[in-house]
Every structure is written in C-alpha cells, then in structure tokens.
Write a protein that holds these residues in place. Structure first.
Motif, PDB file in Angstrom:
ATOM      1  N   LYS B 205       0.852  -1.176   0.000  1.00 24.48           N
ATOM      2  CA  LYS B 205       0.000   0.000   0.000  1.00 24.48           C
ATOM      3  C   LYS B 205       0.892   1.231   0.000  1.00 24.48           C
ATOM      4  CE  LYS B 205      -3.720   2.175   2.684  1.00 24.48           C
ATOM      5  NZ  LYS B 205      -4.619   1.997   3.851  1.00 24.48           N
ATOM      6  N   GLY B 206       0.467   2.283  -0.734  1.00 22.74           N
ATOM      7  CA  GLY B 206       1.190   3.548  -0.647  1.00 22.74           C
ATOM      8  C   GLY B 206       2.033   3.844  -1.866  1.00 22.74           C
ATOM      9  N   GLY B 207       2.765   4.949  -1.796  1.00 27.72           N
ATOM     10  CA  GLY B 207       3.508   5.504  -2.929  1.00 27.72           C
ATOM     11  C   GLY B 207       4.605   4.595  -3.459  1.00 27.72           C
ATOM     12  N   GLN B 208       5.232   5.059  -4.546  1.00 27.55           N
ATOM     13  CA  GLN B 208       6.264   4.273  -5.205  1.00 27.55           C
ATOM     14  C   GLN B 208       7.530   4.160  -4.364  1.00 27.55           C
ATOM     15  OE1 GLN B 208       6.433   6.489  -8.994  1.00 27.55           O
ATOM     16  NE2 GLN B 208       6.021   4.514  -9.981  1.00 27.55           N
ATOM     17  N   ASN B 209       7.780   5.194  -3.561  1.00 27.71           N
ATOM     18  CA  ASN B 209       9.056   5.213  -2.853  1.00 27.71           C
ATOM     19  C   ASN B 209       9.164   4.171  -1.749  1.00 27.71           C
ATOM     20  OD1 ASN B 209      10.061   7.174  -4.462  1.00 27.71           O
ATOM     21  ND2 ASN B 209       9.392   8.866  -3.131  1.00 27.71           N
ATOM     22  N   ARG B 210       8.200   4.227  -0.814  1.00 37.40           N
ATOM     23  CA  ARG B 210       8.304   3.275   0.289  1.00 37.40           C
ATOM     24  C   ARG B 210       6.956   2.599   0.509  1.00 37.40           C
ATOM     25  NH1 ARG B 210      11.439   4.656   5.545  1.00 37.40           N
ATOM     26  NH2 ARG B 210      11.046   2.425   5.607  1.00 37.40           N
ATOM     27  N   PRO B 211       6.545   1.742  -0.423  1.00 34.79           N
ATOM     28  CA  PRO B 211       5.253   1.074  -0.246  1.00 34.79           C
ATOM     29  C   PRO B 211       5.289   0.186   0.997  1.00 34.79           C
ATOM     30  CG  PRO B 211       6.470   0.044  -2.030  1.00 34.79           C
ATOM     31  CD  PRO B 211       7.269   1.244  -1.606  1.00 34.79           C
TER      32      PRO B 211
END
Lengths: 227, 227
Positions: B205-211
């Motif tokens: 879950k979440g953005g590309q950087n630190r899913p």
C-alpha cells in the motif's frame, strides 16, 4: 392500546437465573480442587436431578437479575453472596422443556471453610461432574473458563480464600487455577507488583518454628450489582 | 396441568436484544475515532429518539439471543455481522417504560470502509454521545470498556480494520484503543510474538518510494454463536 396488544401477542419467554457457586479445596490432591455447589431439584422438570441453584426472575420483587441471583442463593441454599459476577446469558428453544428460555448465569465465589456448610454430597468436582439437569454442565464449563482466564490477570481468586491467608496458600491457589505449579520468588514478586494483598499486622499461621505471615486482600474488587 | 398454570401466573418480562455496533475512524483526529452505529426509533416508546439497533426476541424464529441480534442488525440496518460477542445482560423494572425488561446486549465490530454505508448522522462519537433512548448510553459505555480491555491482550481489534492493513494502521488502532501512542519497535515485536497477523504475499500500500507491506489476520477469533 397498541402497545398492550403487541405485548399480549408476543409468545412468552421463560426468564431465569442460575448461579455457578465455585470454591477451591486447597487440601485436595485430586486435580485442581475446584468444586461447584449443586442442589437437588424438588420439582419438574428434572425432578430429583442435580442442578445449579436457579429459578425464575420475580419481576414484582427483583430489582434486576443480579438481585434475583442473590435471592435464589439465599432461598435455595441459605447462602449470602460474597462475590457475584454476571457470566453470560444462555438461551434457546431446547434448553428447558417448558419452552423458549433465557437464563442469565452468574458466577459466585466462596472460600472452602464457609462452603463446609454445603452438603458434602452436593459439592461436585468440576472435572468430574455428575449428570446435571438442563444445560448446566455447559454453564459450569463457561464459569470455570472465566475464572481460569481471570486468574492470569486479576486479584479475583482471593475471593476463594478465607479473609486471611498465607502467601503459600495464595500461590497454591493460583497454581491450581493456572494449571501449573508457580515459582515461589517470581510469584511473590508479581504479587508485590500487583499490590492487591497486605500483611495483617501481628497475625501468623503455623508452628512455633517458622510461623507464616498472614495476608488479606487490600481492596476487594468492587462487585457490580447493577447487572 | 401444574406447569401450565404456574407459567400463566408469572408476570410477563420483556425480552429484547440490543447491539452496540462499533467502528474506528482512523482518519479522525477527534479523540480516539471510536464510533457507534445508531438508529432513529420509528415507534413508541421514545419514538423519534436515537437508540441502539435492538428489538424483541422472536421465539418462533430465533435459535437463541445471538441469532436475534443478527436478525435485528439485518432487518433494522441491512447489515450482516462480521464479529459479534455477547457483552452482558441489563435488566430491571425501570429501563423500559413498557415493563420489567431484560436486554441481552451484544457488541459487533466493523471496519470503517464498510460502515460508510451507515448514514453519517447516525454514526456517533462514543466520547460525545447524543441523548439516547432507554439506558443505551450505559450499554455503549460497557461495550467500549470491554473493547479497550480486550485491546490489551487480544487480537480482537483486527475486526475493526479492513481485510488487509499495514502494520502502521494496526499500531494506530491499538494506540487509539489503549489511549496512548505506542512505540513502533516494541509494538512490532509484540505483534510478532502474538503471531495473529501474516504478510499478504506481493501486496503493498502507498507511494512508489516506500510502499508498505499489507497484512491480514492469520486466523480470526472464532465467534461463538451459541450464546
């Protein structure tokens, strides 16, 4: 009136209370020493069978089901209540042959000395129950599970001891309920941390050589008579 | 017959169930985010007032009071039950103007996403309840206390999350229920020890950087439909 006819149309449900009265016999070497107080039923259904003390809620006199449970223990067993806690409510069409029934079940705790007034043949080992009326074996099972669970995080089991007791007796009790012998020093550290017992000044038990300090519960868990 | 006349003589007791349906809004910055699902009563007594979903037990169709609670949630709120647990039974002559009444109260837990179907004006903050019918504020207070107590030693709160969740969301939830922010590393160690969640392979879950890795409950607490 609408409300009245609605109420008249609803089929009647039997509303009862049952009390699982538990004690621990610390002198017993049979299993954990947990005992439950039974009565012998003097009326149908299950006339003559062993059962928990219980009976109908009397709306004209009972303030709530807890009061009904106290009344039942008093009238069926001549027993005032030391500790009482609502366990759960059991219900359905088949648990009582008289019809769809609800039983609000309570757990009561008592020390072994006081329970010596209970007829010995009506004090049953919880791990070797005789045949019982209704679903009372299920109710006892649920009460014992609740007591064991609470033993791991509360002071509740002190209600199973007389007013004063030694730390060895307390450790023996918790060990029985938790199903495993406890280490003396870590048990005493835990008891100090929880802080629910205190020394009774100048009171000791046992022989002249190494009398053991007597303790009492510092502040008894309050007992909610509203449910 | 004796049994029959005895039964006809007993005054009638109203037997009802009430359900405290709880959810947590993790996006809320208002207090702990705990919300309770209410209904608006369409009949007397307390017509028009806010209340818990509840109703009479129907002995001709309900297998027990748990089944009655499921039926009530379904018919009054169009809501299937995800988790339901018996809380306690409330009783007495004054809690319902229609007469001496017994209410077997249940706690149901639901995740916030699903509860978005509930009308927003009927989802009340438990720490700022509007005026409620009967003793329903007391029932809600008891349900919240039970949930908070269980948060400290069980996996129960996972029923307040969607099927998959991040460890940060889980930590946020427990922190809200326990009333204190939790330390990240000791919370994660505790979760590993208790072992009630597992990674969902390849789900993040979440953005590309630190899913963030998604988790799910390993084995949902069984839910006892017999009481």
């Amino acid at each position: 009136m609408n409300m009245k006819s609605d109420s008249a149309m609803r089929p009647k449900i039997l509303v009862t209370v049952d009390v699982v009265l538990l004690t621990v016999d610390l002198e017993s070497s049979l299993s954990d020493g947990l005992r439950v107080g039974l009565i012998r039923r003097d009326a149908a259904p299950y006339k003559g069978a062993l059962a928990l003390p219980g009976g109908y809620v009397h709306p004209e006199e009972d303030e709530n089901t807890a009061a009904a449970a106290c009344r039942v223990l008093k009238t069926k067993a001549g027993k005032a209540v030391r500790y009482l806690e609502q366990l759960a409510t059991f219900s359905g069409p088949s648990r009582d042959p008289r019809g769809w029934s609800v039983s609000v079940c309570y757990v009561a705790l008592e020390d072994r000395e006081t329970m010596k007034q209970w007829p010995a043949d009506l004090l049953a080992r919880v791990d070797a129950l005789p045949p019982l009326a209704f679903d009372h074996a299920t109710l006892i099972g649920a009460a014992v599970e609740r007591l064991r669970n609470k033993a791991s995080y509360s002071a509740l089991p002190v209600f199973l001891l007389p007013d004063t007791f030694t730390l060895s007796e307390l450790q023996d009790l918790y060990g029985r309920l938790l199903g495993t012998p406890l280490d003396k020093s870590s048990f005493r550290r835990k008891v100090r941390e929880l802080g629910f017992v205190e020394e009774v000044p100048g009171a000791f038990k046992g022989g002249q050589n190494r009398p053991a300090q007597l303790y009492r519960a510092k502040e008894m868990t309050t007992f909610d008579r509203t449910i």
